[in-house]
Design a protein around this motif. Sequence first.
Motif, mmCIF file in Angstrom:
data_model
loop_
_atom_site.group_PDB
_atom_site.id
_atom_site.type_symbol
_atom_site.label_atom_id
_atom_site.label_comp_id
_atom_site.label_asym_id
_atom_site.label_seq_id
_atom_site.Cartn_x
_atom_site.Cartn_y
_atom_site.Cartn_z
ATOM 1 N N GLY A 13 4.694 6.569 2.271
ATOM 2 C CA GLY A 13 5.718 7.114 1.375
ATOM 3 C C GLY A 13 6.311 6.181 0.336
ATOM 4 O O GLY A 13 7.060 6.620 -0.535
ATOM 5 N N THR A 14 6.002 4.888 0.405
ATOM 6 C CA THR A 14 6.641 3.955 -0.529
ATOM 7 C C THR A 14 6.172 4.193 -1.969
ATOM 8 O O THR A 14 6.968 4.117 -2.906
ATOM 9 N N THR A 15 4.910 4.498 -2.123
ATOM 10 C CA THR A 15 4.393 4.725 -3.483
ATOM 11 C C THR A 15 4.985 6.012 -4.069
ATOM 12 O O THR A 15 5.179 6.118 -5.282
ATOM 13 N N ARG A 16 5.298 6.969 -3.183
ATOM 14 C CA ARG A 16 6.003 8.179 -3.639
ATOM 15 C C ARG A 16 7.432 7.817 -4.083
ATOM 16 O O ARG A 16 7.906 8.296 -5.106
ATOM 17 N N LEU A 50 -0.368 9.678 -18.583
ATOM 18 C CA LEU A 50 -0.374 9.588 -17.124
ATOM 19 C C LEU A 50 0.171 8.251 -16.627
ATOM 20 O O LEU A 50 -0.092 7.197 -17.225
ATOM 21 N N ILE A 51 0.908 8.322 -15.529
ATOM 22 C CA ILE A 51 1.253 7.120 -14.776
ATOM 23 C C ILE A 51 0.671 7.337 -13.377
ATOM 24 O O ILE A 51 1.011 8.318 -12.710
ATOM 25 N N LEU A 52 -0.256 6.465 -12.983
ATOM 26 C CA LEU A 52 -0.944 6.624 -11.702
ATOM 27 C C LEU A 52 -0.576 5.467 -10.777
ATOM 28 O O LEU A 52 -0.604 4.307 -11.187
ATOM 29 N N GLY A 53 -0.253 5.799 -9.524
ATOM 30 C CA GLY A 53 0.165 4.758 -8.590
ATOM 31 C C GLY A 53 -0.635 4.778 -7.306
ATOM 32 O O GLY A 53 -1.024 5.840 -6.810
ATOM 33 N N THR A 54 -0.868 3.583 -6.758
ATOM 34 C CA THR A 54 -1.610 3.499 -5.493
ATOM 35 C C THR A 54 -1.155 2.324 -4.633
ATOM 36 O O THR A 54 -0.883 1.248 -5.164
ATOM 37 N N PRO A 55 -1.095 2.510 -3.328
ATOM 38 C CA PRO A 55 -0.938 1.356 -2.438
ATOM 39 C C PRO A 55 -2.325 0.787 -2.128
ATOM 40 O O PRO A 55 -3.335 1.410 -2.444
ATOM 41 N N THR A 56 -2.364 -0.386 -1.524
ATOM 42 C CA THR A 56 -3.632 -0.950 -1.047
ATOM 43 C C THR A 56 -3.656 -0.839 0.468
ATOM 44 O O THR A 56 -2.669 -1.152 1.135
ATOM 45 N N TYR A 57 -4.776 -0.376 0.988
ATOM 46 C CA TYR A 57 -4.920 -0.242 2.445
ATOM 47 C C TYR A 57 -6.237 -0.837 2.909
ATOM 48 O O TYR A 57 -7.038 -1.319 2.094
ATOM 49 N N GLN A 61 -8.468 -1.959 -0.045
ATOM 50 C CA GLN A 61 -9.088 -0.696 -0.474
ATOM 51 C C GLN A 61 -8.076 0.293 -1.031
ATOM 52 O O GLN A 61 -6.878 0.216 -0.751
ATOM 53 N N LEU A 62 -8.615 1.267 -1.763
ATOM 54 C CA LEU A 62 -7.803 2.417 -2.143
ATOM 55 C C LEU A 62 -7.511 3.227 -0.878
ATOM 56 O O LEU A 62 -8.327 3.262 0.043
ATOM 57 N N PRO A 63 -6.379 3.927 -0.845
ATOM 58 C CA PRO A 63 -6.098 4.780 0.311
ATOM 59 C C PRO A 63 -7.058 5.972 0.333
ATOM 60 O O PRO A 63 -7.474 6.460 -0.711
#
Length: 183
Positions: A13-16, A50-57, A61-63
């Motif tokens: 939820g942090t990226t949200r 667009l603004i695109l966000g991602t965490p690293t997992y 890697q991408l989630p």
Amino acid sequence: MNKIGIIFGTDTGTTRLIAKKIAKKLGDLADKPVNINRIGLDELMQYDFLILGTPTYGYGQLPGKDTNIADGSWAEILPELQKADLSGKLVALYGLGNRDKYGDRFADSLFYLYDAVKNAGATVIGSWGTEGYDYQFSKSEVDGRFVGLVIDHNSQGLLTDQRIDEWLDRIMPQFEQQLAASA
Ligand SMILES: Cc1cc2nc3c(=O)[nH]c(=O)nc-3n(C[C@H](O)[C@H](O)[C@H](O)COP(=O)(O)O)c2cc1C
């Protein structure tokens, strides 16, 4: 669509949370943030901004399903995104990571998102300085800068709001100019 689309992947939820902070600061200029696993590529493609966000997992890697996100995430969309035509679209990226625990692969997945949208023809804005992060290695550092805003909410949470503000101050004139031109 004459609004900024904010689209993120997340597990915990942090990226949200960051997406919501960005949306709040943008007000009427942006639509409500959405999780990439709730929409398909078609919906993403409706936006020119667009603004695109991602965490690293996983291991840098991408989630996605491989990192135990049952509904999937960016990893599942990436093959489609790479084949899409994003020419004419203005895209800014942000990525989350944790330099204390994963300083040898800090926020690596941001690079994969960057590489995909860039190769698909998007104009990518919003690179960000690496000063103040103190990590060993990040794939997302290209020519001495991060390819988008990097947020380490785990170990540098007190800096999150300030980093978002400064980043938005830099990218918003570019979005606003294009939004006005397309109105
Ligand atoms: C199992 C696991 C693996 C992770 N791997 C990385 C990594 O390789 N690099 C990194 O910078 N952060 C890594 N992180 C940290 C997350 O990217 C960070 O906690 C992020 O804020 C999570 O975002 P979310 O709450 O939106 O899911 C990892 C976290 C977990 C739990």
